[in-house]
Design a protein around this motif. Structure first.
Motif, PDB file in Angstrom:
ATOM      1  N   ARG A 194      15.435   1.697   3.044  1.00 42.00           N
ATOM      2  CA  ARG A 194      14.014   2.022   3.035  1.00 42.00           C
ATOM      3  C   ARG A 194      13.830   3.495   2.717  1.00 42.00           C
ATOM      4  O   ARG A 194      12.957   3.876   1.973  1.00 42.00           O
ATOM      5  N   ARG A 201      11.943   4.787  -0.441  1.00 45.28           N
ATOM      6  CA  ARG A 201      10.793   5.653  -0.254  1.00 45.28           C
ATOM      7  C   ARG A 201      10.937   6.922  -1.066  1.00 45.28           C
ATOM      8  O   ARG A 201       9.962   7.462  -1.575  1.00 45.28           O
ATOM      9  N   TYR A 233       4.975   6.848   0.930  1.00 46.65           N
ATOM     10  CA  TYR A 233       5.660   5.755   1.611  1.00 46.65           C
ATOM     11  C   TYR A 233       4.976   4.452   1.244  1.00 46.65           C
ATOM     12  O   TYR A 233       3.759   4.332   1.349  1.00 46.65           O
ATOM     13  N   GLN A 234       5.776   3.487   0.777  1.00 44.51           N
ATOM     14  CA  GLN A 234       5.202   2.203   0.383  1.00 44.51           C
ATOM     15  C   GLN A 234       5.469   1.177   1.476  1.00 44.51           C
ATOM     16  O   GLN A 234       6.621   0.970   1.873  1.00 44.51           O
ATOM     17  N   LEU A 235       4.425   0.497   1.949  1.00 45.50           N
ATOM     18  CA  LEU A 235       4.570  -0.446   3.048  1.00 45.50           C
ATOM     19  C   LEU A 235       5.231  -1.732   2.583  1.00 45.50           C
ATOM     20  O   LEU A 235       4.919  -2.246   1.511  1.00 45.50           O
ATOM     21  N   VAL A 248       9.340   6.900  -4.355  1.00 43.66           N
ATOM     22  CA  VAL A 248       7.880   6.897  -4.481  1.00 43.66           C
ATOM     23  C   VAL A 248       7.403   8.341  -4.487  1.00 43.66           C
ATOM     24  O   VAL A 248       7.557   9.060  -3.527  1.00 43.66           O
ATOM     25  N   ASP A 249       6.828   8.729  -5.569  1.00 41.01           N
ATOM     26  CA  ASP A 249       6.423  10.122  -5.688  1.00 41.01           C
ATOM     27  C   ASP A 249       5.285  10.437  -4.758  1.00 41.01           C
ATOM     28  O   ASP A 249       4.709   9.554  -4.123  1.00 41.01           O
ATOM     29  N   ASP A 263       0.846  -1.195   0.000  1.00 41.21           N
ATOM     30  CA  ASP A 263       0.000   0.000   0.000  1.00 41.21           C
ATOM     31  C   ASP A 263       0.881   1.245   0.000  1.00 41.21           C
ATOM     32  O   ASP A 263       1.909   1.294   0.666  1.00 41.21           O
ATOM     33  N   THR A 264       0.453   2.248  -0.749  1.00 38.70           N
ATOM     34  CA  THR A 264       1.168   3.519  -0.786  1.00 38.70           C
ATOM     35  C   THR A 264       0.453   4.504   0.126  1.00 38.70           C
ATOM     36  O   THR A 264      -0.736   4.754  -0.037  1.00 38.70           O
ATOM     37  N   ARG A 295      -6.084  -0.954  -7.996  1.00 39.75           N
ATOM     38  CA  ARG A 295      -5.450   0.325  -8.250  1.00 39.75           C
ATOM     39  C   ARG A 295      -5.948   0.947  -9.538  1.00 39.75           C
ATOM     40  O   ARG A 295      -5.442   1.982  -9.967  1.00 39.75           O
ATOM     41  N   ASN A 306       7.727  -8.638  -1.771  1.00 38.97           N
ATOM     42  CA  ASN A 306       7.054  -8.453  -0.486  1.00 38.97           C
ATOM     43  C   ASN A 306       6.885  -9.775   0.238  1.00 38.97           C
ATOM     44  O   ASN A 306       7.021  -9.852   1.462  1.00 38.97           O
ATOM     45  N   LEU A 343       1.630  11.313  -3.445  1.00 38.25           N
ATOM     46  CA  LEU A 343       0.472  10.446  -3.607  1.00 38.25           C
ATOM     47  C   LEU A 343      -0.260  10.702  -4.905  1.00 38.25           C
ATOM     48  O   LEU A 343      -0.720   9.795  -5.566  1.00 38.25           O
ATOM     49  N   THR A 361       3.928   6.850  -9.181  1.00 41.42           N
ATOM     50  CA  THR A 361       4.846   6.037  -8.397  1.00 41.42           C
ATOM     51  C   THR A 361       6.094   5.749  -9.199  1.00 41.42           C
ATOM     52  O   THR A 361       6.011   5.338 -10.344  1.00 41.42           O
TER      53      THR A 361
END
Lengths: 275, 161
Positions: free
Chosen positions: B98, B102, A223-225, B105-106, A172-173, B44, B67, B108, B112
Motif C-alpha cells: 500500500r 501510494r 492517498y488512494q482509498l 499517486v502524485d 477516492d484520492t 472526475r 477494488n 493532489l 495521478t
C-alpha cells in the motif's frame, strides 16, 4: 524477452487498441508483421471482426438509453452524497475560523504578534525591528492552538475539504495536510475496519517525522482509498520530543493501550460507502 | 459543458464491459462495474485523451474491478482468477505494498500515477511484455520492473513472454 509467436497470443488489451487505431505505428506494424509472418492475417482480421460483432451485441443487449439512465442515477446519488460532505466541511471551516478569531470563549487562546512596526525602536533587521527587504514576513503564532489534520478529496481539478464523519468511496484520492502548531515531531497514520495500519508520514516505520511549520503542510503524496469497507480513521500524533511509529501502531491496534500523555492526538474518521 | 452520456457509452461501453467481464467473470458484476467506470470518469471530469481514449478507459475499468475484487472472498475457478485475486489483495492489505502504491499517486494537484496493481495486471494477467507495459503507463522498463519486484514473491506467477 521472448517475442510472441502466435496471433492468438496477442493480448486483448492490444487488440482492442489496434481495433480503434490507437496503437502507435510501430506497435501496430509489429502486430501485423507477426500475423503476416505466420500466415495469420486472416486470423487477425477474424479477431478484429469479432470485436466489432461484440460491440453490436453489447449495444443491443444493453441499449444506450437504459445504460445512460442508470449512469445518471448513480451520478445524482454521488452528487447528493458529495453535497452533504461539503456542508459538513463548511461547518468545520466555520468552527476553525471561530476558534482562530477568538469568537469562542476559550481561556487558552492568546494571539501573539512579534513587534516589528516601531520606527522609533530597534534597527531594521534586528529583533523587534522592521524586516529588511527580502526577509521572510513576520510569523504570527497562536498560543494554545492544537495541531490540526486536514483531509481533502480530489474532485476533478479542485479539492474538497472533508469534515469528520464524511463519506468516501473506494478509489477516492485523498490529500492529507497538517498544522503542527509548533509541535516538533509527528506521525500521520490511518487504520481501517480490518485493522490494517497505513503510515502516511513518515511512510515507513521508525522515528516520528520532524514537522514543518507554520501553516498547513500537505504530505508529500496523495492517498488512494481501497475497497475495504467500514471506515478509515486518520490520526495525527504530535509531540515536542522524539517518539516512534511503533508507539502509534500499538495505540491504534491495541485495545486498552492509550497513547502516552506526552503525545497529542488529532483524528478524523471517514466512513466508506459500499460499492 | 454537459456530457453526452449516451454517445460516450455507445462509443466506449462495449470495450469497458468486455474488460470488466474478463476481470470479474460475472455478467451482473461486470455490468455494475461498467456503470461505475463511466460515473468515475464523468465525476472526475476526465478528459478523454482523443489520441487514446481506449487506454484510459481500460485502465479505469481495471482499477474499478480490482477494488471490487479486494472485497470479494470467492474461490478462484482458474489460475488467472487466482492471480487477479492475489494482485488485488496484495496491493491493498500489505502495508508495504500500500505504501508503495501510494507513492505512485502524485500530489493532489499534480495528477495521478499508475498503481502497482494495474501494472501487475497488465504484465501478469494481460501478459503484456515489460516494454509494452512501460509504453502503456508512460514509465521506463526499469521502473516497471521495480514496481513488480515487490509483488513478485507473493503471487503465483510465471513470467510473461
Amino acid at each position: 524477452m521472448k517475442p510472441r509467436s502466435r496471433v492468438q497470443d496477442i493480448p486483448d488489451w492490444l487488440l482492442e487498441r489496434l481495433a480503434r487505431g490507437e496503437l502507435g505505428a510501430a506497435d501496430a506494424e509489429r502486430i501485423r508483421a507477426l500475423a503476416r509472418a505466420e500466415g495469420g492475417q486472416e486470423q487477425l482480421d477474424a479477431q478484429l471482426a469479432l470485436l466489432e460483432q461484440s460491440n453490436r451485441q453489447i449495444l443491443a443487449q444493453h441499449p444506450p438509453a437504459e445504460v445512460a439512465g442508470e449512469i445518471r442515477r448513480r451520478l445524482a446519488r454521488a452528487e447528493r452524497s458529495s453535497a452533504g460532505q461539503q456542508r459538513s466541511a463548511a461547518r468545520a471551516r466555520w468552527l476553525l475560523g471561530a476558534l482562530a478569531t477568538g469568537g469562542v470563549a476559550l481561556a487558552a487562546l492568546l494571539l501573539v504578534v512579534r513587534p516589528g512596526t516601531d520606527p522609533g525602536g530597534a534597527l531594521p533587521g534586528t529583533p523587534g525591528g522592521l524586516p529588511l527587504p527580502g526577509e521572510p514576513p513576520e510569523i504570527t503564532t497562536i498560543k494554545g492552538m492544537r495541531p490540526q489534520l486536514a483531509i481533502y478529496r480530489k474532485q476533478g481539478d479542485r479539492a474538497d475539504r472533508l469534515g469528520p464523519g464524511s463519506s468516501v468511496r473506494p478509489g477516492d484520492t485523498l490529500q492529507l495536510a497538517y498544522v503542527s502548531a509548533n509541535s516538533r515531531y509527528g506521525v500521520v497514520a490511518s487504520v481501517d475496519a480490518r485493522g490494517t495500519v497505513t503510515l502516511h508520514l513518515p511512510e515507513s516505520d521508525g522515528p516520528a517525522a520532524r514537522l514543518a511549520g507554520p501553516g498547513e503542510r500537505p504530505l508529500p503524496h496523495a492517498y488512494q482509498l481501497d475497497a475495504t469497507p467500514g471506515f478509515e480513521r486518520f490520526v495525527l500524533v504530535t509531540s515536542e520530543e522524539p517518539f516512534t511509529t511503533a508507539t502509534v501502531r500499538e495505540a491504534l491496534l491495541g485495545p486498552g493501550k492509550p497513547l502516552p500523555a506526552s503525545l497529542t492526538l488529532t483524528e478524523h474518521t471517514l466512513s466508506k460507502e459500499t460499492p | 459543458m454537459a456530457v453526452d452520456i449516451e454517445s460516450l457509452y455507445r462509443a466506449h461501453g462495449p470495450l469497458v464491459l468486455r474488460r470488466c467481464r474478463r476481470l470479474l467473470r460475472d455478467e451482473g458484476k461486470a455490468l455494475d462495474a461498467m456503470h461505475d467506470v463511466f460515473v468515475e470518469m464523468i465525476r472526475r471530469r476526465e478528459t478523454l485523451d482523443e489520441r487514446a481514449p481506449a487506454a484510459l478507459l481500460l485502465r479505469t475499468a481495471t482499477n474499478v474491478c480490482l477494488n471490487r475484487l479486494r472485497t470479494e472472498r470467492r474461490h478462484p475457478e482458474d489460475r488467472e482468477e487466482a492471480l487477479l485475486g492475489a494482485i488485488a489483495s496484495q496491493t491493498a492489505e500489505n502495508p508495504e505494498s500500500r505504501s508503495l502504491a501510494r507513492r505512485l499517486v502524485d500530489r493532489l494537484f499534480a495528477g495521478t500515477a499508475e498503481s502497482t496493481a494495474l501494472i501487475a495486471v497488465l504484465h501478469y494477467v494481460d501478459r503484456l511484455t515489460l516494454e509494452e507495459v512501460a509504453a502503456e503507463v508512460g514509465m521506463s522498463v526499469s521502473g516497471v520492473r521495480k514496481r513488480l519486484s515487490t509483488l513478485k514473491t507473493r503471487l503465483p506467477l510465471e513470467e510473461a513472454a
